[in-house]
Motif scaffolding. Sequence first.
Motif, PDB file in Angstrom:
ATOM      1  N   LEU A   1     -37.969  -0.666  17.258  1.00 19.05           N
ATOM      2  CA  LEU A   1     -39.362  -0.268  17.477  1.00 19.05           C
ATOM      3  C   LEU A   1     -39.631   1.136  16.957  1.00 19.05           C
ATOM      4  CD1 LEU A   1     -41.960  -1.403  18.739  1.00 19.05           C
ATOM      5  CD2 LEU A   1     -41.293  -0.236  20.851  1.00 19.05           C
TER       6      LEU A   1
ATOM      7  N   HIS B   1     -45.887  -3.576  20.484  1.00 20.21           N
ATOM      8  CA  HIS B   1     -45.832  -4.594  19.433  1.00 20.21           C
ATOM      9  C   HIS B   1     -47.245  -5.067  19.093  1.00 20.21           C
ATOM     10  CE1 HIS B   1     -44.878  -8.473  17.529  1.00 20.21           C
ATOM     11  NE2 HIS B   1     -43.686  -7.947  17.270  1.00 20.21           N
TER      12      HIS B   1
ATOM     13  N   PRO C   1     -45.021  -5.380  12.773  1.00 13.79           N
ATOM     14  CA  PRO C   1     -44.168  -5.104  13.941  1.00 13.79           C
ATOM     15  C   PRO C   1     -42.801  -5.758  13.766  1.00 13.79           C
ATOM     16  CG  PRO C   1     -46.271  -6.086  14.610  1.00 13.79           C
ATOM     17  CD  PRO C   1     -46.188  -6.179  13.120  1.00 13.79           C
TER      18      PRO C   1
END
Length: 163
Positions: free
Chosen positions: A20, A142, A152
């Motif tokens: 992430l 996300h 994402p």
Amino acid sequence: MLIQHFQMLSRYNYLANHRLYEVCSLLSDVELKQTRPAFFKSIYVTLNHIMIGDRIWMGRFTGEEMSSQGLDAILYDKFQELREARFLEDERITAFIDNLDDEILKVIITYKNNQGKIYSDPVNLLIAHFFNHQTHHRGQIHDMLTQTEITPPSLDMHRVISP
């Protein structure tokens, strides 16, 4: 078996956060902090919130309780500082989870939440909540990433752990 399960969740947490943050690093500061339709209003505030939650819970688990400045506080103004702190926190989480034993899972922790309410819960439930909380907010990030030009990352647990 529960300890092994928590170790798997810890590994997933570590890897998912790295994925992430790698994608978030492609965004400008303006894009990271842009107000979006989400509970914490931006990718950046949500990343900070996850860190706040992690530190509060780790403090409760280790007996080094952290005072909360608010669940939407900004701990780090610069993304790179937040990213470095995130990786250090993930190492701390991993070390804690790797050293779990059956005795600690039986402990009841009494704590005060941000609204001042007192709770007493077993560590095994709280650790499960701890990882669920992170997953919940990574999902929000996300979603916010889909509102940008950046794709994402896949955060499916089985593909993160076993690509």
